[in-house]
Motif scaffolding. Structure first.
Motif, PDB file in Angstrom:
ATOM      1  N   VAL A 180       0.778  -1.074   0.071  1.00 39.36           N
ATOM      2  CA  VAL A 180       0.198  -0.090  -0.139  1.00 39.36           C
ATOM      3  C   VAL A 180       0.926   1.090  -0.043  1.00 39.36           C
ATOM      4  N   THR A 181       1.035   2.022  -0.980  1.00 42.31           N
ATOM      5  CA  THR A 181       1.837   3.199  -1.065  1.00 42.31           C
ATOM      6  C   THR A 181       1.245   4.303  -0.467  1.00 42.31           C
ATOM      7  N   LEU A 182       2.060   5.216  -0.149  1.00 36.74           N
ATOM      8  CA  LEU A 182       1.876   6.471   0.433  1.00 36.74           C
ATOM      9  C   LEU A 182       0.886   7.419  -0.360  1.00 36.74           C
ATOM     10  N   ASP A 183       1.011   7.151  -1.620  1.00 37.28           N
ATOM     11  CA  ASP A 183       0.208   7.981  -2.484  1.00 37.28           C
ATOM     12  C   ASP A 183      -1.161   7.504  -2.325  1.00 37.28           C
ATOM     13  N   GLU A 184      -1.480   6.297  -2.233  1.00 37.14           N
ATOM     14  CA  GLU A 184      -2.743   5.789  -2.110  1.00 37.14           C
ATOM     15  C   GLU A 184      -3.532   6.068  -0.927  1.00 37.14           C
ATOM     16  N   LEU A 185      -2.420   6.088   0.192  1.00 39.22           N
ATOM     17  CA  LEU A 185      -2.996   6.572   1.543  1.00 39.22           C
ATOM     18  C   LEU A 185      -3.423   7.981   1.616  1.00 39.22           C
ATOM     19  N   VAL A 189       2.354  -2.200   4.290  1.00 42.18           N
ATOM     20  CA  VAL A 189       1.765  -0.708   4.633  1.00 42.18           C
ATOM     21  C   VAL A 189       2.984   0.014   4.835  1.00 42.18           C
ATOM     22  N   ASN A 190       3.092   1.018   3.724  1.00 34.82           N
ATOM     23  CA  ASN A 190       3.767   2.153   4.039  1.00 34.82           C
ATOM     24  C   ASN A 190       3.168   3.061   5.119  1.00 34.82           C
ATOM     25  N   ALA A 191       3.900   3.891   5.909  1.00 35.23           N
ATOM     26  CA  ALA A 191       3.252   4.603   6.550  1.00 35.23           C
ATOM     27  C   ALA A 191       4.197   5.859   7.327  1.00 35.23           C
ATOM     28  N   LEU A 192       4.055   6.982   7.430  1.00 36.59           N
ATOM     29  CA  LEU A 192       4.696   8.072   7.822  1.00 36.59           C
ATOM     30  C   LEU A 192       4.068   8.788   9.134  1.00 36.59           C
ATOM     31  N   SER A 193       2.608   8.381   9.362  1.00 38.39           N
ATOM     32  CA  SER A 193       2.030   9.152  10.588  1.00 38.39           C
ATOM     33  C   SER A 193       0.899   8.081  10.932  1.00 38.39           C
ATOM     34  N   ASP A 194       0.151   8.433  11.911  1.00 35.70           N
ATOM     35  CA  ASP A 194      -0.758   7.435  12.616  1.00 35.70           C
ATOM     36  C   ASP A 194      -2.005   7.695  11.677  1.00 35.70           C
ATOM     37  N   ILE A 219      -1.936   4.885   9.015  1.00 33.82           N
ATOM     38  CA  ILE A 219      -2.412   3.683   9.392  1.00 33.82           C
ATOM     39  C   ILE A 219      -4.096   3.722   9.525  1.00 33.82           C
ATOM     40  N   ARG A 220      -4.616   4.586   9.934  1.00 35.77           N
ATOM     41  CA  ARG A 220      -6.166   4.983  10.043  1.00 35.77           C
ATOM     42  C   ARG A 220      -6.883   4.598   8.778  1.00 35.77           C
ATOM     43  N   VAL A 221      -6.214   5.241   7.568  1.00 35.70           N
ATOM     44  CA  VAL A 221      -6.760   5.260   6.187  1.00 35.70           C
ATOM     45  C   VAL A 221      -6.816   3.674   6.088  1.00 35.70           C
ATOM     46  N   ALA A 270       4.222  -3.631  14.247  1.00 33.57           N
ATOM     47  CA  ALA A 270       4.656  -2.938  15.610  1.00 33.57           C
ATOM     48  C   ALA A 270       3.360  -2.636  16.256  1.00 33.57           C
ATOM     49  N   ALA A 271       3.622  -1.663  17.202  1.00 32.03           N
ATOM     50  CA  ALA A 271       2.523  -1.239  18.239  1.00 32.03           C
ATOM     51  C   ALA A 271       1.329  -0.552  17.602  1.00 32.03           C
ATOM     52  N   THR A 272       1.628   0.297  16.797  1.00 31.59           N
ATOM     53  CA  THR A 272       0.525   1.311  16.196  1.00 31.59           C
ATOM     54  C   THR A 272      -0.709   0.515  15.585  1.00 31.59           C
ATOM     55  N   LEU A 273      -0.457  -0.344  14.838  1.00 27.40           N
ATOM     56  CA  LEU A 273      -1.464  -1.022  14.278  1.00 27.40           C
ATOM     57  C   LEU A 273      -2.566  -1.428  15.301  1.00 27.40           C
ATOM     58  N   VAL A 274      -2.041  -1.901  16.351  1.00 29.70           N
ATOM     59  CA  VAL A 274      -2.866  -2.561  17.448  1.00 29.70           C
ATOM     60  C   VAL A 274      -3.673  -1.455  17.999  1.00 29.70           C
ATOM     61  N   LYS A 275      -3.051  -0.344  18.255  1.00 30.53           N
ATOM     62  CA  LYS A 275      -4.042   0.841  18.859  1.00 30.53           C
ATOM     63  C   LYS A 275      -5.071   1.163  17.756  1.00 30.53           C
ATOM     64  N   VAL A 276      -4.798   1.304  16.542  1.00 33.90           N
ATOM     65  CA  VAL A 276      -5.913   1.798  15.505  1.00 33.90           C
ATOM     66  C   VAL A 276      -6.760   0.729  15.530  1.00 33.90           C
ATOM     67  N   MET A 277      -6.393  -0.408  15.159  1.00 36.26           N
ATOM     68  CA  MET A 277      -7.432  -1.609  15.102  1.00 36.26           C
ATOM     69  C   MET A 277      -8.191  -1.794  16.033  1.00 36.26           C
ATOM     70  N   GLY A 278      -7.672  -1.539  17.378  1.00 37.91           N
ATOM     71  CA  GLY A 278      -8.555  -1.445  18.606  1.00 37.91           C
ATOM     72  C   GLY A 278      -9.451  -0.454  18.976  1.00 37.91           C
TER      73      GLY A 278
END
Length: 483
Positions: free
Chosen positions: A215-220, A243-248, A251-253, A273-281
């Motif tokens: 998943v590219t940053l452009d798509e996100l 999943v590429n990501a520079l910000s929370d 991940i939300r998108v 890592a930990a960020t996906l858990v927070k957002v999915m939860g």
């Protein structure tokens, strides 16, 4: 191809900003509609770096797993500490967990998803662990995982992914992960920074880089949910998606699209890592815990800080902590580990000295000798067994205390796991939040050696130079005034 370092600020300026309020609202709606129970298998206790008011369980007996399904939270953590065991031990562990999770979910008729929360610098028993979980889901739940989603982004720790390359931030400089000290890990080392190539490397070519989707940053940044959903639907045969990501918000998108596709009946395993858990939860943001929330002024004993990690950042933080006034420092010489009698004598010395200083109201810092100690046999599991022996000794320092310290801070993944489970004897702990970004705090349970004590789990590779000193200040009622 050898990737080069790049500027984080320039990279952030090169991508469009979000309508953050809209992104958060759309993600919240998608997460609220998702009915999956999220089971997070944490390969060391630092995976709770982004969450609060959820429970961490330290065993996976069937009755414990059943308790987690009934604890009222969308997310429950299980501390496996699998990064501190051999590959075969991890395989057996994940078979047991997968079987227990499938049974508990089946009895309740609850859909579930498993997140293998791993090190944000790509270390660990991969692809073993998710491959075993795929097997158990199929065997015991009749669920065939369509694909595996890989998300090592973790902003609080300075971990970013762009153009499929995973980076570790040093100030404003993003260093390709394969060029950092973490990639040189004697047990879990790797060469590739491009995650597609990393997958091929770690799977021995079973999943070639050319077949890994991303998943590219452009798509996100365009919130192109359709394109992301299409890539998720394209996964089959346990193929991989990065999943590429520079910000929370990135991940939300992604999670918004993910929830929609999971709602269609597709199944995935996650290595993240930990960020996906927070957002999915659907776990809300919470500011760092304050000194007033953490500092126990009724117990006038000193606290204890145990430092086992040997990464450069930890050594720098220890040097800064040594400049603080009022602390007692004890060096533990782990280089004696191959001489059992000398090692036990050294351990007894450290325990007795720590016990005395803590009882006199002086917070005490026990740290392993900073020079690395390796067997150099050429066998990675020899190094792991030596690390476990040393960790067992460090853990026993807290386990042997007969005076209740004011607080406990453990520095390093294996160190903090063993202290939490074996020294403090936590079976279930509540995550209070974070003392600093990326540094979780547990409240120990009734069953613990020291019940209802804040326990700070400080990852070895997180925080600036003064971070450990700041954490000790927040916990220590007898400590120096904050500068």
């Amino acid at each position: 191809m050898r990737e080069t370092s790049r500027s984080l600020s320039e990279l952030l300026r090169s991508v469009p900003d979000y309508d953050s309020a809209r992104v958060r609202q759309e993600c919240a709606q998608a997460v609220d509609s998702d009915r999956h129970k999220l089971i997070v298998l944490d390969d060391d206790p630092t995976g709770t770096q982004t969450v609060h008011d959820v429970y961490v369980y330290t065993d996976w007996q069937p009755e414990t797993v059943a308790e987690a399904f009934d604890d009222g939270n969308k997310v429950s953590f299980f501390l496996t500490n699998s990064r501190g065991v051999t590959a075969e031990e991890s395989r057996r562990m994940h078979l047991d967990i997968g079987r227990a999770v499938a049974a508990a979910a089946g009895e309740r008729g609850v859909p579930y998803a498993i997140i293998s929360r791993s090190d944000s610098t790509l270390r660990g028993h991969y692809p073993l662990e998710t491959a075993v979980l795929r097997q158990t889901m199929a065997q015991y739940s009749g669920i065939e995982a369509n694909g595996e989603i890989i998300v090592p982004f973790f902003r609080e720790g300075g971990r970013y992914t762009a153009d499929d390359v995973h980076y570790v931030a040093s100030g404003d400089t993003l260093v390709p992960a394969g060029q950092t000290e973490f990639a040189g890990d004697r047990t879990f080392g790797y060469r590739s920074s491009d995650l597609r190539e990393w997958v091929e490397e770690k799977t021995g070519g079973e999943y070639p880089a050319a077949g890994v989707l991303s998943v590219t940053l452009d798509e996100l940044r365009r919130c192109d949910y359709g394109a992301i959903e299409q890539k998720l639907r394209a996964l089959k045969g346990f193929s991989k998606l990065i999943v590429n990501a520079l910000s929370d918000d990135d991940i939300r998108v992604f999670v918004t699209a993910l929830c929609r596709v999971m709602g269609e009946g597709r199944h995935f395993l996650f290595r993240s890592a930990a960020t996906l858990v927070k957002v999915m939860g659907g776990i809300s943001d919470k500011p760092p815990l304050t000194r007033a929330e953490l500092c126990n002024t009724k117990n006038r004993n000193g606290g204890i800080v145990v430092i086992g990690s040997h990464v450069n950042r930890t050594t720098q933080q220890l040097a800064a902590l040594r400049e603080a006034e009022g602390l007692h420092f004890i060096e533990f010489n782990q280089h004696l580990a191959l001489d059992d009698a000398a090692f036990e004598q050294e351990l007894s010395r450290v325990v007795n000295e720590a016990q005395q200083s803590i009882g006199q109201g002086q917070s005490t810092v026990v740290y392993t000798r900073r020079e690395r100690f390796d067997r150099n046999t050429g066998n990675p599991e020899d190094e792991l067994r030596l690390a476990v022996k040393i960790s067992d000794a460090v853990t026993s320092i807290v386990a042997r205390l007969t005076v209740r310290p004011n607080f406990v801070i453990a520095k390093g993944g294996i160190t903090s796991s063993d202290i939490g489970t074996r020294a403090l004897r936590c079976r279930r702990a509540r995550v209070m939040g974070q003392i600093l970004p990326g540094v979780p705090v547990w409240e120990t349970g009734d069953e613990s050696k020291f019940p209802h004590m804040p326990y700070v789990i400080f990852p070895g590779n997180v925080g600036g130079t003064d971070a450990l000193r700041e954490a000790v200040y927040k916990m220590d009622p007898n400590g120096e005034e904050e500068g």
